[in-house]
Design a protein around this motif. Structure first.
Motif, PDB file in Angstrom:
ATOM      1  N   ALA A  27     -60.172  51.699 -40.647  1.00  9.90           N
ATOM      2  CA  ALA A  27     -58.960  52.385 -41.104  1.00  9.90           C
ATOM      3  C   ALA A  27     -58.175  51.428 -42.001  1.00  9.90           C
ATOM      4  O   ALA A  27     -57.996  50.249 -41.661  1.00  9.90           O
ATOM      5  N   ILE A  28     -57.738  51.928 -43.133  1.00  7.82           N
ATOM      6  CA  ILE A  28     -56.968  51.107 -44.061  1.00  7.82           C
ATOM      7  C   ILE A  28     -55.523  51.025 -43.569  1.00  7.82           C
ATOM      8  O   ILE A  28     -54.907  52.043 -43.246  1.00  7.82           O
ATOM      9  N   ARG A  29     -54.985  49.827 -43.518  1.00  9.59           N
ATOM     10  CA  ARG A  29     -53.596  49.619 -43.106  1.00  9.59           C
ATOM     11  C   ARG A  29     -52.894  48.773 -44.173  1.00  9.59           C
ATOM     12  O   ARG A  29     -53.423  47.756 -44.641  1.00  9.59           O
TER      13      ARG A  29
ATOM     14  N   GLU B  16     -46.270  48.254 -40.753  1.00 10.55           N
ATOM     15  CA  GLU B  16     -47.677  48.561 -40.999  1.00 10.55           C
ATOM     16  C   GLU B  16     -47.841  50.074 -41.101  1.00 10.55           C
ATOM     17  O   GLU B  16     -47.417  50.823 -40.213  1.00 10.55           O
ATOM     18  N   PHE B  17     -48.453  50.541 -42.192  1.00  8.58           N
ATOM     19  CA  PHE B  17     -48.621  51.971 -42.422  1.00  8.58           C
ATOM     20  C   PHE B  17     -50.072  52.297 -42.748  1.00  8.58           C
ATOM     21  O   PHE B  17     -50.765  51.502 -43.390  1.00  8.58           O
ATOM     22  N   SER B  18     -50.500  53.475 -42.335  1.00  8.86           N
ATOM     23  CA  SER B  18     -51.754  54.025 -42.839  1.00  8.86           C
ATOM     24  C   SER B  18     -51.439  54.758 -44.133  1.00  8.86           C
ATOM     25  O   SER B  18     -50.259  55.011 -44.429  1.00  8.86           O
ATOM     26  N   PRO B  19     -52.448  55.119 -44.944  1.00  9.76           N
ATOM     27  CA  PRO B  19     -52.151  55.837 -46.193  1.00  9.76           C
ATOM     28  C   PRO B  19     -51.354  57.115 -45.974  1.00  9.76           C
ATOM     29  O   PRO B  19     -50.528  57.487 -46.822  1.00  9.76           O
TER      30      PRO B  19
ATOM     31  N   GLU C  41     -49.109  57.554 -43.666  1.00  9.60           N
ATOM     32  CA  GLU C  41     -47.815  57.267 -43.053  1.00  9.60           C
ATOM     33  C   GLU C  41     -46.834  56.599 -44.001  1.00  9.60           C
ATOM     34  O   GLU C  41     -45.731  56.231 -43.599  1.00  9.60           O
TER      35      GLU C  41
ATOM     36  N   ARG D 233     -52.998  44.129 -47.420  1.00  2.15           N
ATOM     37  CA  ARG D 233     -53.765  45.262 -46.912  1.00  2.15           C
ATOM     38  C   ARG D 233     -54.844  44.723 -45.982  1.00  2.15           C
ATOM     39  O   ARG D 233     -55.402  43.661 -46.214  1.00  2.15           O
TER      40      ARG D 233
ATOM     41  N   ASP E  58     -58.255  46.035 -43.294  1.00  4.26           N
ATOM     42  CA  ASP E  58     -59.130  47.095 -42.783  1.00  4.26           C
ATOM     43  C   ASP E  58     -59.294  46.893 -41.286  1.00  4.26           C
ATOM     44  O   ASP E  58     -59.844  45.873 -40.841  1.00  4.26           O
ATOM     45  N   LYS E  59     -58.825  47.847 -40.512  1.00  5.66           N
ATOM     46  CA  LYS E  59     -58.841  47.742 -39.056  1.00  5.66           C
ATOM     47  C   LYS E  59     -60.034  48.495 -38.491  1.00  5.66           C
ATOM     48  O   LYS E  59     -60.241  49.673 -38.770  1.00  5.66           O
TER      49      LYS E  59
ATOM     50  N   ILE F 254     -61.961  50.670 -36.165  1.00  2.96           N
ATOM     51  CA  ILE F 254     -61.585  51.667 -35.159  1.00  2.96           C
ATOM     52  C   ILE F 254     -62.781  52.153 -34.353  1.00  2.96           C
ATOM     53  O   ILE F 254     -62.618  52.697 -33.259  1.00  2.96           O
TER      54      ILE F 254
END
Length: 382
Positions: free
Chosen positions: A200-202, A213-216, A218, A231, A233-234, A236
Motif C-alpha cells: 500500500a502506498i503511504r 501519513e495518508f493513503s492516496p 485519504e 513516500r 510502500d507498506k 499489507i
C-alpha cells in the motif's frame, strides 16, 4: 496412565527419529542454519564448531528416539530429551517472534515448515516429554538387555555413518533446488500461480511541526497546507512469489556477468570449489584433469565457481588448469548448490544432468567420454 505413557513414548520417539534422519541426510544444512543464528547473535566466532555440533545433535536425536522406543536407559534419555526440547523451544520461539532466521531448519530442507508450526510442535513435545519424565516408571525395556544394547550400538553406527556418507558423497536424498534433473533458469523464476507481495502506498506530509501519513484515497482537501516529506510502500500481505533459486549470478573477471554464458551452453561442466582446505587438490586433480582433457577435445566448456578467486588462481598456477575460467559467486549460493567441496556439475542448457563430489568424479568422466562433441569450440559458445 500406562496407555498414555506408551502413546507419548511412541509419538516422541518417532518424531525425534524422523527429525534426526531428515537432518542427518544433510548435516551441512543444519550447520549453515546454526551459523545464521550465530551471526544474528553476534557469535560468528563459533562458526568453526557448527558442523561438529550438527553431526552430534542429529545423531543424538536418532539415538534418543530409538532409546525411547526400545526402553533403553529411559531415565537418562527422558531427561536429556527434556533439556534438548527446552533449548529447541527457545530457538523456534525466537524465530517465530523475531522472524530471524526465516526458517529454523527443524526438519531440514526436505520438509520446510513455518516458524509458528515449528514453535507449536516444540511446545507440544515439551509437554509430552515432561509427562514422560513424570511417568518413566511405566516404560519397560522392549527386549532383553543384550539385544537392546546391541540394537542401540547399530543405531549409533548408522546415525554417524549416514552423515559421513552425506558429507563425502552428497546427501542420499537431495531436497535442494539444485538437485539432478532441475533446470536452473526455471528454478530462478517464481513458481506457477505464486502471489506477489501486496503493498500500500503511504505519503508522509508535515503540517505545523507534526507528521501525517495518508493513503492516496485519504489525502486531505487542504493538501496545499501540508509539506510533502516522503513516500513509503507498506507491506499489507506477504506473497509467496519467491523463486527456489535466488541470487544465482556468476561473475567473471572485472565483475562481468557470465551467468547466461554458462546456462545457455548446450553442455557445460561447472566445478564448485570454495577452497582446498576440506579436500587437498591432489586427491581429485588427476580425475578432474582427465575430465578437462575429454571436455576440451569435445569443445565442452569447463568453469570453476568459487567465492575466493585468489585461492583458486594460486592453486591452479603452473598447472594445466590455469587456463580454466574462474567465476565468482556468493558463498551462500555455493553452499546451497554444492554440499561437498569440491562438487562438479554436468549441465545441458542449464539442466543439471549430474553432480558429484570429488570421490565420484569418475562417474562424470564416463558421461563426458560418451557425449558427442559440440559443433563449435567452447570459446565460441561464450
Amino acid at each position: 496412565m500406562k496407555v498414555l505413557t506408551q502413546i507419548a513414548r511412541i509419538v516422541v520417539g518417532l518424531l525425534f527419529i524422523f527429525s534426526g534422519l531428515v537432518k542427518a541426510n544433510d548435516p551441512l544444512g543444519l550447520s549453515y542454519k546454526m551459523q545464521e543464528f550465530f551471526e544474528i547473535w553476534g557469535w560468528s566466532g563459533l562458526h568453526d564448531y557448527t558442523l561438529l555440533s550438527s553431526i552430534l545433535m542429529n545423531a543424538f536425536e536418532i539415538i534418543a528416539g530409538f532409546a525411547l522406543l526400545l526402553g533403553w536407559r529411559i531415565r537418562l534419555f527422558t531427561w536429556l530429551l527434556l533439556l534438548l526440547i527446552v533449548f529447541f523451544t527457545f530457538l523456534t520461539g525466537y524465530t517465530y517472534i523475531t522472524g530471524k532466521p526465516a526458517n529454523c531448519g527443524c526438519f531440514g530442507d526436505c520438509l520446510p515448515i513455518t516458524s509458528f508450526t515449528s514453535f507449536m510442535k516444540d511446545v507440544i513435545l515439551t509437554v509430552l516429554i515432561t509427562f514422560l519424565c513424570w511417568q518413566q516408571r511405566h516404560i519397560k525395556p522392549l527386549f532383553g538387555r543384550r539385544l537392546n544394547t546391541g540394537l542401540m550400538l547399530l543405531v549409533t553406527l548408522f546415525s554417524f555413518g549416514l552423515q559421513w556418507y552425506a558429507l563425502t558423497y552428497l546427501p542420499p536424498v537431495d531436497c535442494l533446488p539444485f538437485k539432478k534433473g532441475n533446470n536452473i533458469p526455471e528454478k530462478m523464476q517464481p513458481p506457477p500461480g505464486a502471489v506477489p507481495d501486496s503493498f500500500a502506498i503511504r505519503f508522509i506530509y508535515e503540517k505545523e511541526g507534526k507528521e501525517y501519513e495518508f493513503s492516496p484515497a485519504e489525502l486531505p482537501a487542504d493538501l496545499d497546507a501540508y509539506t510533502f516529506k516522503s513516500r513509503k510502500d507498506k507491506l499489507i500481505r506477504a506473497g509467496n512469489a519467491i523463486p527456489p533459486i535466488k541470487g544465482f549470478r556468476l561473475s567473471a573477471a572485472g565483475d562481468a556477468d557470465a551467468t547466461q554464458e554458462v546456462l545457455i551452453s548446450s553442455a557445460a561442466l561447472v566445478l564448485f570449489c570454495e577452497n582446498f582446505e576440506t579436500v587437498p587438490f591432489k586427491k581429485w586433480s588427476s580425475t578432474f584433469g582427465q575430465i578437462v582433457n575429454q571436455a576440451t577435445k569435445k569443445n565442452i566448456p569447463v568453469y570453476v565457481v568459487t567465492s575466493n578467486r585468489e585461492a583458486i588462481n594460486n592453486e591452479f598456477a603452473g598447472t594445466t588448469f590455469a587456463a580454466l575460467p574462474v567465476l565468482t559467486a556468493d558463498a551462500i549460493l555455493i553452499h546451497t548448490a554444492a554440499r561437498t567441496n569440491p562438487c562438479l556439475f554436468l549441465l545441458e542448457s542449464g539442466t543439471i544432468v549430474d553432480k558429484q563430489g570429488y570421490r565420484r568424479l569418475d562417474r562424470i568422466l564416463k558421461q563426458v567420454e560418451n557425449m558427442p562433441a559440440l559443433n563449435t569450440p567452447a570459446t565460441q559458445d561464450r
